[in-house]
Design an enzyme around this catalytic site. Sequence first.
Site, short mmCIF file in Angstrom:
data_model
loop_
_atom_site.label_atom_id
_atom_site.label_comp_id
_atom_site.label_asym_id
_atom_site.label_seq_id
_atom_site.Cartn_x
_atom_site.Cartn_y
_atom_site.Cartn_z
N ASP A 182 0.85 -1.19 0.00
CA ASP A 182 0.00 0.00 0.00
C ASP A 182 0.89 1.25 0.00
OD1 ASP A 182 -2.38 1.61 0.49
OD2 ASP A 182 -1.64 1.80 2.54
N ASP A 234 -0.41 5.06 0.79
CA ASP A 234 -0.66 6.08 1.81
C ASP A 234 -0.80 5.45 3.20
OD1 ASP A 234 -0.64 8.87 1.84
OD2 ASP A 234 -2.76 8.91 2.38
#
Length: 262
Positions: A7, A9
């Site tokens: 991922d 953010d």
Amino acid sequence: MTALLIDLDGTMVHGNRMIEGADQFIRMCRDRQIPFLFVTNNSSRTPEAIADMLSGMGIKTAGEEICTSAQAAAQYVSRKRPGAKVYCVGEEGLQQALVSAGLQLVEEQPDYVIQGIDRHFTYAKLSAAMQWIMQGAAFIITNPDVQLPTHEGLIPGAGTIGAAIEAASQTRPVVIGKPSGILMDYALNRLGIKAEQAVVIGDNMLTDIAAGAAAGCRTALVMTGVTTSSNMEQHIQTAGIRPDYVCSRLNELWGDCLSPGK
Ligand SMILES: [Mg+2]
């Protein structure tokens, strides 16, 4: 062999700032030849624009290392119906992904309505999307997140626009982005690996870890984003699943799920 679906953010970056140690983590992945992709629900920017942003922060990245929900949506549709006509509610990243997959962007009589974040969303677009879905177009959303954290607080996410179209059309969309497994399956395919070989790394139980589990991957939760030691148990309860690994920072994974020989 282990490969990583990472991922962005809250895991690699906070908005436009790199999370401490993220550059070192990626350097070590490259040194040890561990295949990886960055996997994001963000459909607004092209993979190249996201790679430029990461490179600018010191995480040298190429566009091919980014996997967006826009690309996964485009492939999902083009496999079901090559060359389909699409009414797009979204920004450049989504438009470009749809065109690259050989789909036609149209304003009238679409086969699909595909929606991502659109900061120029209007009542007219809502009306058009509603009308086409009610006339039989399939409804697809790239990202179900209703809120987006920024350094100035929460703002409406792509999922809020999708929810408006859903309410107006009385139609449940197909969800491509996390927590859906569709984005993860797309990423696994791009790496050419099986789910059992992959570890999904992210900061959010309800999106990253849920999507990883849905796709059959191992999962690693990092505490650099939305999950903290004080809310973790609550998030685990809500998600109804437990991550395989929990670590406060990315680099702790080296001693745990990424130890040599695994
Ligand atoms: Mg995140």
